[in-house]
Motif scaffolding. Sequence first.
Motif: not given
Length: 266
Positions: A41-46, A57-60, A82-92
Motif C-alpha cells: 500500500d503505497a498511498d502513504i497519506y490515505g 488496527p494496531g497490528v504491527r 503505512m497503516a501497520f506502522m502508525v495510528d490510522i486516525d493520525e494524519p500524515m
Amino acid sequence: MEGVKHIVAVASGKGGVGKSTVTVNLALAMAAEGYRVGLLDADIYGPSQAQMLGIAPGVRPQPAGENAFKPLEAHGLQAMSMAFMVDIDEPMVWRGPMVAGAFQQLLNQTAWKDLDYLFVDMPPGTGDVQLTLAQKVPVSGAVIVTTPQDIALLDAKKGIEMFRKVNVPVLGVVENMSQHVCSQCGHQEPIFGSGGGERIAEQYQTRLLGQLPLDGAIREQVDGGKPSVIADPEGNVAQTFRQVARSVAEGIDAQSDESPTISFGE
C-alpha cells in the motif's frame, strides 16, 4: 528486487475511481491463479489496504533481522502498509521527500518471501510525489483504473502518459463502475457513461482488461475485510478479476520476452 520477480503498479489519474478496491481484488485473484503474491500500500497519506484485508488496527509487523520487517499475511497475501506502522486516525502531515523516504522503507525493508508478483497500490494522481515514488520502483508493468466518466478518463490518460514517459509498459485499463446493477430487479444502467474504457484503450493501443459493475456488494465486501474474490469466489465479479489477473500475467510474460529488464527511468 530481492524476493520479488515482478512488480505491478496499479494507478489512477484521480482518486475515487476504486483503485484500491481493484488492487486488492486483483492481487487476490492472482493468488487464486496459483501465484505467490504480495501487496504494498503505497498511498502513504490515505492507506486503506489494512481494512480491506481485514487486518485489525494496531497490528504491527514483526522484525526480520536488524533492518527489516516481516510482511503481514491475510487471505494468502503478503502485505505491507503505512497503516501497520502508525495510528490510522493520525494524519500524515508530511512533505514529499518524507513520503518518498517512507515508501522506500516500506518497499526495501520488507522481507518479501519469494513473490511472483508484488502489486503496488499507488497514490492517485501524477504529481511530483507520484513520480518520485515511481522512479524508485523497478516495475514490470502498470494497470490503469478509471470509470467511464469523461472527467475520470481525462485523468486516466495522464496516468498512461506518465508511465510511458518513464518507459513502463501499460498492461491495460480496468473500467470500474461501468454499469449500475439494480439489487431489486437486476436492471443495468451506465450511470457514468459507456464505452470510455474501450475508447481510451484503443487511443493508447493498450487493452481493456475488464469492466466491473457499480454494485453495493463490492463496497460492502471490501469494507468488511473480505473482498469479492474471497467473499464470493464463484461470482461474476470474482471471475472478472480472475480474467484480469490472467491478462496481466500474459502481458508481463510478453514484455519479458521483448526485454529482460524493464524499470522506471531516472
